[in-house]
Scaffold this motif. Structure first.
Motif, PDB file in Angstrom:
ATOM      1  N   ARG A 322       0.740   3.297   3.083  1.00 55.71           N
ATOM      2  CA  ARG A 322       2.100   3.254   3.616  1.00 55.71           C
ATOM      3  C   ARG A 322       2.480   1.820   3.992  1.00 55.71           C
ATOM      4  O   ARG A 322       3.613   1.393   3.804  1.00 55.71           O
ATOM      5  N   MET A 323       1.525   1.077   4.544  1.00 58.63           N
ATOM      6  CA  MET A 323       1.769  -0.324   4.848  1.00 58.63           C
ATOM      7  C   MET A 323       2.050  -1.118   3.572  1.00 58.63           C
ATOM      8  O   MET A 323       2.941  -1.969   3.532  1.00 58.63           O
ATOM      9  N   LEU A 324       1.326  -0.811   2.504  1.00 58.88           N
ATOM     10  CA  LEU A 324       1.541  -1.535   1.253  1.00 58.88           C
ATOM     11  C   LEU A 324       2.910  -1.254   0.667  1.00 58.88           C
ATOM     12  O   LEU A 324       3.624  -2.181   0.268  1.00 58.88           O
ATOM     13  N   VAL A 325       3.314   0.028   0.604  1.00 66.34           N
ATOM     14  CA  VAL A 325       4.635   0.319   0.043  1.00 66.34           C
ATOM     15  C   VAL A 325       5.745  -0.169   0.968  1.00 66.34           C
ATOM     16  O   VAL A 325       6.885  -0.348   0.539  1.00 66.34           O
ATOM     17  N   GLY A 326       5.429  -0.429   2.239  1.00 62.57           N
ATOM     18  CA  GLY A 326       6.369  -1.052   3.168  1.00 62.57           C
ATOM     19  C   GLY A 326       6.329  -2.563   3.102  1.00 62.57           C
ATOM     20  O   GLY A 326       6.932  -3.238   3.944  1.00 62.57           O
ATOM     21  N   TYR A 327       5.626  -3.105   2.108  1.00 60.54           N
ATOM     22  CA  TYR A 327       5.497  -4.552   1.932  1.00 60.54           C
ATOM     23  C   TYR A 327       5.053  -5.223   3.231  1.00 60.54           C
ATOM     24  O   TYR A 327       5.561  -6.264   3.623  1.00 60.54           O
ATOM     25  N   GLY A 328       4.062  -4.597   3.886  1.00 56.64           N
ATOM     26  CA  GLY A 328       3.472  -5.183   5.075  1.00 56.64           C
ATOM     27  C   GLY A 328       3.939  -4.591   6.377  1.00 56.64           C
ATOM     28  O   GLY A 328       3.348  -4.872   7.423  1.00 56.64           O
ATOM     29  N   GLU A 329       4.985  -3.765   6.347  1.00 53.97           N
ATOM     30  CA  GLU A 329       5.471  -3.135   7.572  1.00 53.97           C
ATOM     31  C   GLU A 329       4.941  -1.714   7.685  1.00 53.97           C
ATOM     32  O   GLU A 329       4.805  -1.006   6.688  1.00 53.97           O
ATOM     33  N   PHE A 330       4.678  -1.299   8.927  1.00 49.10           N
ATOM     34  CA  PHE A 330       4.214   0.060   9.196  1.00 49.10           C
ATOM     35  C   PHE A 330       4.798   0.495  10.531  1.00 49.10           C
ATOM     36  O   PHE A 330       4.584  -0.153  11.555  1.00 49.10           O
ATOM     37  N   GLU A 331       5.565   1.574  10.508  1.00 47.20           N
ATOM     38  CA  GLU A 331       6.185   2.134  11.711  1.00 47.20           C
ATOM     39  C   GLU A 331       6.905   1.063  12.532  1.00 47.20           C
ATOM     40  O   GLU A 331       6.790   0.976  13.750  1.00 47.20           O
ATOM     41  N   GLY A 332       7.645   0.225  11.808  1.00 46.89           N
ATOM     42  CA  GLY A 332       8.456  -0.792  12.464  1.00 46.89           C
ATOM     43  C   GLY A 332       7.717  -2.045  12.880  1.00 46.89           C
ATOM     44  O   GLY A 332       8.319  -2.985  13.408  1.00 46.89           O
ATOM     45  N   LYS A 333       6.393  -2.091  12.644  1.00 43.24           N
ATOM     46  CA  LYS A 333       5.597  -3.264  12.995  1.00 43.24           C
ATOM     47  C   LYS A 333       5.184  -3.995  11.724  1.00 43.24           C
ATOM     48  O   LYS A 333       4.893  -3.372  10.708  1.00 43.24           O
ATOM     49  N   ARG A 334       5.158  -5.320  11.807  1.00 46.06           N
ATOM     50  CA  ARG A 334       4.688  -6.088  10.656  1.00 46.06           C
ATOM     51  C   ARG A 334       3.196  -6.337  10.805  1.00 46.06           C
ATOM     52  O   ARG A 334       2.749  -6.980  11.745  1.00 46.06           O
ATOM     53  N   VAL A 335       2.435  -5.797   9.856  1.00 46.61           N
ATOM     54  CA  VAL A 335       0.977  -5.938   9.848  1.00 46.61           C
ATOM     55  C   VAL A 335       0.558  -7.088   8.938  1.00 46.61           C
ATOM     56  O   VAL A 335      -0.382  -7.822   9.229  1.00 46.61           O
ATOM     57  N   MET A 336       1.256  -7.234   7.824  1.00 42.54           N
ATOM     58  CA  MET A 336       1.043  -8.330   6.880  1.00 42.54           C
ATOM     59  C   MET A 336       2.395  -8.875   6.475  1.00 42.54           C
ATOM     60  O   MET A 336       3.402  -8.149   6.526  1.00 42.54           O
ATOM     61  N   SER A 337       2.439 -10.110   6.030  1.00 42.03           N
ATOM     62  CA  SER A 337       3.697 -10.646   5.523  1.00 42.03           C
ATOM     63  C   SER A 337       4.021 -10.012   4.172  1.00 42.03           C
ATOM     64  O   SER A 337       3.120  -9.604   3.428  1.00 42.03           O
ATOM     65  N   GLU A 338       5.302  -9.918   3.874  1.00 47.93           N
ATOM     66  CA  GLU A 338       5.703  -9.395   2.566  1.00 47.93           C
ATOM     67  C   GLU A 338       5.105 -10.240   1.450  1.00 47.93           C
ATOM     68  O   GLU A 338       4.648  -9.711   0.422  1.00 47.93           O
ATOM     69  N   ALA A 339       5.083 -11.556   1.641  1.00 46.21           N
ATOM     70  CA  ALA A 339       4.556 -12.443   0.607  1.00 46.21           C
ATOM     71  C   ALA A 339       3.080 -12.161   0.334  1.00 46.21           C
ATOM     72  O   ALA A 339       2.636 -12.166  -0.829  1.00 46.21           O
ATOM     73  N   ALA A 340       2.298 -11.886   1.392  1.00 49.69           N
ATOM     74  CA  ALA A 340       0.873 -11.611   1.211  1.00 49.69           C
ATOM     75  C   ALA A 340       0.654 -10.311   0.456  1.00 49.69           C
ATOM     76  O   ALA A 340      -0.229 -10.216  -0.404  1.00 49.69           O
ATOM     77  N   VAL A 341       1.453  -9.278   0.768  1.00 51.68           N
ATOM     78  CA  VAL A 341       1.323  -8.008   0.058  1.00 51.68           C
ATOM     79  C   VAL A 341       1.728  -8.166  -1.400  1.00 51.68           C
ATOM     80  O   VAL A 341       1.041  -7.676  -2.307  1.00 51.68           O
ATOM     81  N   ARG A 342       2.840  -8.839  -1.643  1.00 49.47           N
ATOM     82  CA  ARG A 342       3.284  -9.026  -3.030  1.00 49.47           C
ATOM     83  C   ARG A 342       2.241  -9.791  -3.843  1.00 49.47           C
ATOM     84  O   ARG A 342       1.961  -9.445  -4.999  1.00 49.47           O
ATOM     85  N   LEU A 343       1.667 -10.820  -3.242  1.00 51.87           N
ATOM     86  CA  LEU A 343       0.657 -11.598  -3.957  1.00 51.87           C
ATOM     87  C   LEU A 343      -0.595 -10.770  -4.197  1.00 51.87           C
ATOM     88  O   LEU A 343      -1.130 -10.740  -5.309  1.00 51.87           O
ATOM     89  N   GLY A 344      -1.071 -10.058  -3.183  1.00 51.10           N
ATOM     90  CA  GLY A 344      -2.300  -9.289  -3.314  1.00 51.10           C
ATOM     91  C   GLY A 344      -2.208  -8.130  -4.282  1.00 51.10           C
ATOM     92  O   GLY A 344      -3.229  -7.706  -4.822  1.00 51.10           O
ATOM     93  N   THR A 345      -1.009  -7.612  -4.501  1.00 49.93           N
ATOM     94  CA  THR A 345      -0.823  -6.487  -5.423  1.00 49.93           C
ATOM     95  C   THR A 345      -0.302  -6.944  -6.781  1.00 49.93           C
ATOM     96  O   THR A 345       0.107  -6.121  -7.595  1.00 49.93           O
ATOM     97  N   SER A 346      -0.316  -8.254  -7.015  1.00 46.24           N
ATOM     98  CA  SER A 346       0.099  -8.793  -8.310  1.00 46.24           C
ATOM     99  C   SER A 346      -1.123  -9.113  -9.155  1.00 46.24           C
ATOM    100  O   SER A 346      -2.264  -9.051  -8.677  1.00 46.24           O
TER     101      SER A 346
END
Length: 433
Positions: A322-346
């Motif tokens: 759920r955090m990954l499909v939220g591009y780093g957000e989970f339940e309104g909190k940012r756990v990872m930056s969007e850039a880090a998720v996009r890079l890690g899943t590329s």
């Protein structure tokens, strides 16, 4: 297991998870599919068929859209012949589904500017500065040549560092790994000999890394996709760079923020009532391999295996997805930056490396998980040696995980059938919409 099917190579590889990855490319793009959580009749039929046929003790699927709560399909009991039903909070040995978690932990340190994707490993672990490489893959361990380039963090994330795996390699290099305690995980306390690996794991991540650095590489860094202990080695990188034990880093930066309260390298004694039994398929029949109340996971591991060491629940792993499909957000909190998720899943594969003929065939590879290419772009996931499989489709906001326990994973076609069942249900949703 039937004959040679009980191979050590099959035990922890987990990469068969998306062997039918082309099926994921059929996920419909229509808004109707995205708008409906609905029922998942094909997935439910898959689970019911295997449990009713006593091929597995249980099967639990968790599927969801965006940040919505997952739909849960659960069949069977924690063990064959027991009465306790399996469900979203049951505990499963996820084996190589640990790799994407370690991969994303690495991305957190890249986000923190404490690591760089193309940083030489030797800047962190100097023992890896002057590596030697087998001239012939799985050949002699004395006929060697110098590494032509340094191992980098990118190489470790994508299994292109030239490191080996005792469950994959053959010949003298495998023996050398076993003797050095470069062992990738644990299976059972039962005395089953060579069936489940030889040798004793190194006593710590530091010892694991130090011993690994003394062994030759199986391929030149950055030239070949070869399934390996690289995510285990990243556990050592993470603890050196972060200044924390690897398991403590995971807890602080991922598990606690995501509410993953049922994910451990060692299952607490108080939680054994939720632990499933793992089975070995012997001549097609499931026989207890790691019974819950005598599980090897109730004791401390030699070290936290970043490649195949975690036990988790379907609920917890869904939170990670759920955090990954939220591009780093989970339940309104940012756990990872969007850039880090996009890079890690590329697709992070070095230029010129392709996955043809490997466990990741037909796809690219990101931070510890297979990634889709072309129409499949945005799909990221991996699977485990005991039949589990999970993926996130970031473009469409879909997350899906399937949990069961049997070995080897390729003794049954569950990991290839699950994506097909998901695709069939999504197509039905789109048509109905």
């Amino acid at each position: 297991m039937e004959g040679a099917a009980m191979s050590r190579r099959a035990l922890l590889r987990g990469g068969a998870l998306l062997g039918a990855g082309a099926a994921l490319g059929t996920l419909p793009l229509g808004r109707a599919a995205l708008a409906q959580a609905g029922r998942w009749p094909s997935v439910a039929a898959l689970a019911e068929r295997y449990v009713r046929g006593r091929k597995v003790a249980n099967m639990v699927a968790a599927l969801g859209w965006g940040q919505r709560a997952p739909d849960v399909i659960a069949h069977g009991t924690l063990a064959i012949g027991q009465a306790v039903p399996a469900g979203i909070d049951s505990l499963y040995r996820i084996y190589s589904m640990t790799k994407p978690i370690t991969g994303m932990a690495t991305m957190l340190l890249i986000e923190d500017d404490k690591l760089e994707l193309d940083q030489p490993l030797a800047e962190i672990l100097p023992a890896f500065a002057d590596m030697q490489v087998q001239k012939t893959y799985d050949g002699s361990i004395t006929d060697l040549e110098p590494a032509e380039r340094p191992i980098t963090i990118r190489h470790l994330l994508t299994h292109t560092a030239g490191l080996g795996y005792s469950i994959i390699q053959k010949g003298p290099i495998r023996t050398a790994y076993e003797r050095a305690g470069v062992i990738p995980g644990q299976v059972t306390r039962l005395p089953l000999g060579e069936m489940f690996g030889r040798g004793t794991p190194a006593p710590s991540l530091k010892a694991f890394a130090d011993n690994l650095a003394k062994l030759p590489l199986v391929a030149q860094p950055g030239t070949r996709w070869s399934y390996s202990v690289s995510l285990d080695l990243l556990g050592r990188v993470i603890e050196v760079v972060s200044g924390q034990p690897f398991d403590a880093f995971l807890k602080e930066r991922l598990f606690d923020p995501l509410g993953m309260t049922s994910t451990w390298f060692q299952v607490p004694a108080s939680e054994v009532g939720r632990l499933t039994t793992n089975y070995g398929l012997m001549n097609g029949r499931p026989l207890p391999l790691d019974p819950a109340r005598a599980s090897v996971y109730l004791g401390p591991p030699a070290f936290p295996f970043g490649g195949a060491g975690l036990v988790s629940s379907p609920r917890d792993y869904d939170r990670f997805l759920r955090m990954l499909v939220g591009y780093g957000e989970f339940e309104g909190k940012r756990v990872m930056s969007e850039a880090a998720v996009r890079l890690g899943t590329s697709n992070l594969l070095p230029e010129g490396v392709n996955t043809a003929g490997t466990l990741a065939a037909g796809a690219g590879f990101g931070a510890g998980g297979r990634v889709g290419l072309g129409e499949q772009a945005g799909i990221y996931g991996w699977g485990g040696a005991a039949g589990t499989i999970a993926f996130a489709d970031l473009k469409r906001g879909l997350r899906a995980g399937l949990f069961t326990q049997y070995m080897p994973a390729d003794a049954l076609p569950i990991q290839s059938e699950f994506p097909l069942a998901v695709a069939a249900d999504l197509e039905a949703m789109a048509t109905a919409g």
